[in-house]
Design a protein around this motif. Structure first.
Motif, PDB file in Angstrom:
ATOM      1  N   ASP A 109       0.823  -1.216   0.000  1.00  0.00           N
ATOM      2  CA  ASP A 109       0.000   0.000   0.000  1.00  0.00           C
ATOM      3  C   ASP A 109       0.854   1.261   0.000  1.00  0.00           C
ATOM      4  N   ARG A 110       2.081   1.152   0.480  1.00  0.00           N
ATOM      5  CA  ARG A 110       2.982   2.324   0.511  1.00  0.00           C
ATOM      6  C   ARG A 110       4.014   2.282  -0.619  1.00  0.00           C
ATOM      7  N   GLN A 111       3.807   1.405  -1.558  1.00  0.00           N
ATOM      8  CA  GLN A 111       4.732   1.222  -2.703  1.00  0.00           C
ATOM      9  C   GLN A 111       6.174   0.993  -2.258  1.00  0.00           C
ATOM     10  N   ILE A 112       6.344   0.199  -1.196  1.00  0.00           N
ATOM     11  CA  ILE A 112       7.690  -0.199  -0.771  1.00  0.00           C
ATOM     12  C   ILE A 112       8.017  -1.485  -1.530  1.00  0.00           C
ATOM     13  N   HIS A 113       9.119  -1.477  -2.251  1.00  0.00           N
ATOM     14  CA  HIS A 113       9.436  -2.643  -3.075  1.00  0.00           C
ATOM     15  C   HIS A 113       9.734  -3.853  -2.197  1.00  0.00           C
ATOM     16  N   THR A 114       9.050  -4.979  -2.514  1.00  0.00           N
ATOM     17  CA  THR A 114       9.077  -6.128  -1.607  1.00  0.00           C
ATOM     18  C   THR A 114       9.698  -7.352  -2.264  1.00  0.00           C
ATOM     19  N   HIS A 115      10.542  -8.023  -1.496  1.00  0.00           N
ATOM     20  CA  HIS A 115      11.118  -9.297  -1.936  1.00  0.00           C
ATOM     21  C   HIS A 115      10.283 -10.420  -1.331  1.00  0.00           C
ATOM     22  N   ILE A 116       9.703 -11.210  -2.189  1.00  0.00           N
ATOM     23  CA  ILE A 116       8.818 -12.290  -1.750  1.00  0.00           C
ATOM     24  C   ILE A 116       9.637 -13.581  -1.661  1.00  0.00           C
ATOM     25  N   GLY A 117       9.507 -14.262  -0.518  1.00  0.00           N
ATOM     26  CA  GLY A 117      10.377 -15.426  -0.278  1.00  0.00           C
ATOM     27  C   GLY A 117       9.673 -16.760  -0.344  1.00  0.00           C
ATOM     28  N   GLY A 118       8.478 -16.822  -1.004  1.00  0.00           N
ATOM     29  CA  GLY A 118       7.779 -18.106  -1.125  1.00  0.00           C
ATOM     30  C   GLY A 118       6.775 -18.025  -2.262  1.00  0.00           C
ATOM     31  N   THR A 119       6.711 -19.058  -3.108  1.00  0.00           N
ATOM     32  CA  THR A 119       5.751 -19.037  -4.217  1.00  0.00           C
ATOM     33  C   THR A 119       4.309 -19.063  -3.678  1.00  0.00           C
ATOM     34  N   GLU A 120       4.160 -19.465  -2.405  1.00  0.00           N
ATOM     35  CA  GLU A 120       2.834 -19.541  -1.769  1.00  0.00           C
ATOM     36  C   GLU A 120       2.171 -18.165  -1.667  1.00  0.00           C
ATOM     37  N   TYR A 121       2.955 -17.084  -1.792  1.00  0.00           N
ATOM     38  CA  TYR A 121       2.396 -15.727  -1.691  1.00  0.00           C
ATOM     39  C   TYR A 121       1.903 -15.200  -3.040  1.00  0.00           C
ATOM     40  N   PHE A 122       2.188 -15.921  -4.125  1.00  0.00           N
ATOM     41  CA  PHE A 122       1.904 -15.367  -5.458  1.00  0.00           C
ATOM     42  C   PHE A 122       0.411 -15.101  -5.685  1.00  0.00           C
ATOM     43  N   ASP A 123      -0.455 -16.006  -5.201  1.00  0.00           N
ATOM     44  CA  ASP A 123      -1.897 -15.774  -5.389  1.00  0.00           C
ATOM     45  C   ASP A 123      -2.321 -14.471  -4.716  1.00  0.00           C
ATOM     46  N   PHE A 124      -1.808 -14.257  -3.510  1.00  0.00           N
ATOM     47  CA  PHE A 124      -2.146 -13.021  -2.784  1.00  0.00           C
ATOM     48  C   PHE A 124      -1.738 -11.799  -3.616  1.00  0.00           C
ATOM     49  N   VAL A 125      -0.535 -11.863  -4.195  1.00  0.00           N
ATOM     50  CA  VAL A 125      -0.038 -10.696  -4.952  1.00  0.00           C
ATOM     51  C   VAL A 125      -0.901 -10.482  -6.194  1.00  0.00           C
ATOM     52  N   ILE A 126      -1.107 -11.532  -6.962  1.00  0.00           N
ATOM     53  CA  ILE A 126      -1.868 -11.396  -8.213  1.00  0.00           C
ATOM     54  C   ILE A 126      -3.302 -10.934  -7.956  1.00  0.00           C
ATOM     55  N   ASN A 127      -3.909 -11.485  -6.895  1.00  0.00           N
ATOM     56  CA  ASN A 127      -5.313 -11.153  -6.635  1.00  0.00           C
ATOM     57  C   ASN A 127      -5.495  -9.742  -6.071  1.00  0.00           C
ATOM     58  N   ASN A 128      -4.498  -9.249  -5.349  1.00  0.00           N
ATOM     59  CA  ASN A 128      -4.673  -7.962  -4.669  1.00  0.00           C
ATOM     60  C   ASN A 128      -3.861  -6.820  -5.278  1.00  0.00           C
ATOM     61  N   TYR A 129      -2.729  -7.137  -5.867  1.00  0.00           N
ATOM     62  CA  TYR A 129      -1.859  -6.090  -6.420  1.00  0.00           C
ATOM     63  C   TYR A 129      -1.371  -6.517  -7.808  1.00  0.00           C
ATOM     64  N   PRO A 130      -2.290  -6.713  -8.756  1.00  0.00           N
ATOM     65  CA  PRO A 130      -1.911  -7.275 -10.060  1.00  0.00           C
ATOM     66  C   PRO A 130      -0.915  -6.414 -10.830  1.00  0.00           C
ATOM     67  N   ASP A 131      -0.873  -5.103 -10.519  1.00  0.00           N
ATOM     68  CA  ASP A 131       0.027  -4.227 -11.289  1.00  0.00           C
ATOM     69  C   ASP A 131       1.371  -3.993 -10.603  1.00  0.00           C
ATOM     70  N   THR A 132       1.540  -4.565  -9.410  1.00  0.00           N
ATOM     71  CA  THR A 132       2.781  -4.296  -8.663  1.00  0.00           C
ATOM     72  C   THR A 132       3.832  -5.355  -8.980  1.00  0.00           C
ATOM     73  N   ALA A 133       5.009  -4.877  -9.375  1.00  0.00           N
ATOM     74  CA  ALA A 133       6.113  -5.822  -9.635  1.00  0.00           C
ATOM     75  C   ALA A 133       6.803  -6.160  -8.314  1.00  0.00           C
ATOM     76  N   ILE A 134       7.171  -7.417  -8.181  1.00  0.00           N
ATOM     77  CA  ILE A 134       7.826  -7.864  -6.947  1.00  0.00           C
ATOM     78  C   ILE A 134       9.250  -8.346  -7.250  1.00  0.00           C
ATOM     79  N   GLY A 135      10.029  -8.449  -6.178  1.00  0.00           N
ATOM     80  CA  GLY A 135      11.316  -9.131  -6.274  1.00  0.00           C
ATOM     81  C   GLY A 135      11.147 -10.529  -5.712  1.00  0.00           C
ATOM     82  N   LEU A 136      11.973 -11.448  -6.161  1.00  0.00           N
ATOM     83  CA  LEU A 136      11.919 -12.815  -5.624  1.00  0.00           C
ATOM     84  C   LEU A 136      13.158 -13.076  -4.800  1.00  0.00           C
ATOM     85  N   ARG A 137      12.969 -13.456  -3.526  1.00  0.00           N
ATOM     86  CA  ARG A 137      14.109 -13.906  -2.749  1.00  0.00           C
ATOM     87  C   ARG A 137      14.345 -15.382  -3.078  1.00  0.00           C
TER      88      ARG A 137
END
Ligand code: PLP
Length: 384
Positions: A109-137
């Motif tokens: 929500d604050r546009q802080i670039h986030t490194h995601i450390g599990g593929t289990e979070y991908f649904d959450f990202v796609i469903n809630n922030y489809p336009d936000t690019a993430i980093g992968l840890r």
């Protein structure tokens, strides 16, 4: 630069003014460490994000900010503190470990670039922030790090997305997941740059599966010297190796580093007072007014920290176990030779600037230590 850690009169003066236990940090040493990194990495397209978990005191963060660094935050409160100190949101990266979705939401929500450390979070990202690019840890499956507790990139580690989950990542890319960066941090206190290079090989190989990434974050792991004869990591050779990897990649890429310890470890000492010198069956104990509630590294990580008796400059030494006040096994040093210690002496525990106060607690309902900063503008108590 004259080493302020040798200025016994100044250190004793600080204990008289602010009492003990007290952490003392030296701005000059932090700046020296920043300069070392900047010199070694000058030819790389790089940015430094200070891992604020090492020492999150606002005054320490201000030094990083004034010197152009960003921060790596791992919790909502770290993000809040970085924003309060004045870091622009673009200078903050967020690398949480097993966060709740609410914690991710706070950062997104604050546009802080986030490194995601599990593929289990991908649904959450796609469903809630489809336009936000993430980093992968990424977890490269490389077992390095000073000891088991600070090795974070091996096959049994909770950290990061195992490299063998590329097919899952690709499936989500097809569904629209936006990925703009890769991250790894495979451990702290890594002895040689060649150890770090093994992880770098893996992440650059991984990067080939993407058409274009903005950056690769290589974390940290930079070892510092804890005692005479100890080595620091060979930064220049490491930088040259990274450059060769950048040159071999088909697209241009920036590099980020996230040092914590390297920047603040040597810049901080913990000054404690001897409550009692007591004789055990065979050993002599120097019992000090501190414990693992103030500085847990020697007990939790079995790390060696030099201890100096500031109150006695004699060169003769005697052997002590330096122990704390807790109703626990809280030994700072076993069988350590110090100039003879008596009640009331001030001992200096070195390399306490990183993961010292930030890992402290009020265990046994004891107070936390004070923190003091020594800088060009003087000596001042700094609130945490
Ligand atoms: C993700 C991440 N980055 C950077 C660091 C900083 O490591 P160091 O203090 O060894 O420089 C850590 C430390 O645990 C970390 O977890």
């Amino acid at each position: 630069m004259k080493n302020p850690l040798n200025d016994t009169d100044l250190l004793i003066k600080i204990t008289k003014k602010y009492s003990t236990p007290v952490y003392v940090y030296f701005e000059d040493i932090i700046k020296r460490q920043i300069h070392k990194l900047q010199t070694a990495f000058q030819k790389l397209p790089y940015e430094i994000h200070y891992a604020m978990k090492a020492n999150e005191n606002p005054e320490i963060l201000k030094i990083m900010h004034q010197n152009g660094l960003g921060v790596d935050a791992v919790s909502i409160n770290e993000i809040k503190r970085a924003l309060t100190v004045g870091f622009a949101k673009e200078k903050i990266i967020y690398t949480p470990s097993c966060p709740s979705e609410n914690e991710l939401k706070f950062a997104f929500d604050r546009q802080i670039h986030t490194h995601i450390g599990g593929t289990e979070y991908f649904d959450f990202v796609i469903n809630n922030y489809p336009d936000t690019a993430i980093g992968l840890r990424i977890n490269p499956g490389n077992h390095i790090g000073g000891n088991q507790k600070i090795a974070t990139g091996h096959n049994n580690s909770k950290f990061g997305i195992p490299v063998n989950q590329l097919d899952i990542i690709n499936k989500y890319i097809d569904k629209g997941l936006k990925i703009d960066s890769l991250h790894l941090h495979t451990g702290s206190d890594v002895k040689t740059w060649q150890d770090l290079a093994r992880s770098i090989d893996v992440i650059f190989e991984f990067a080939k599966h993407f058409n274009q990434l903005k950056y690769i974050d290589l974390g940290s792991g930079f070892k510092v010297k804890y005692q005479a004869g100890d080595t620091e990591i060979a930064l220049k050779a490491y930088a040259d190796y990274i450059q060769s990897k950048i040159d071999a990649l088909a697209y241009p890429i920036r590099i980020k580093f996230e040092p914590g310890k390297f920047l603040v470890s040597d810049a901080g000492v913990l000054l404690v007072k001897v409550n009692v010198v007591k004789q055990g069956f065979d050993k002599k104990f120097a019992g000090v007014n501190s414990g693992f509630h103030h500085f847990i590294r020697p007990m939790y990580y079995d790390t060696y920290h030099e201890i100096i008796n500031l109150s006695n400059k004699e060169s003769a030494t005697e052997k002590y176990d330096v122990v704390g006040v807790l109703c626990e096994e809280d030994t700072f040093a076993h069988n350590r030779y110090l100039s003879p210690v008596k009640k009331g002496d001030i001992l200096m525990i070195r390399n306490a600037g990183a993961y010292g106060y930030s890992m402290s607690s009020i265990y046994n309902l004891r107070d936390k230590p004070k923190e003091v900063l020594v800088s060009m503008s003087g000596i001042k108590l700094i609130e945490n």
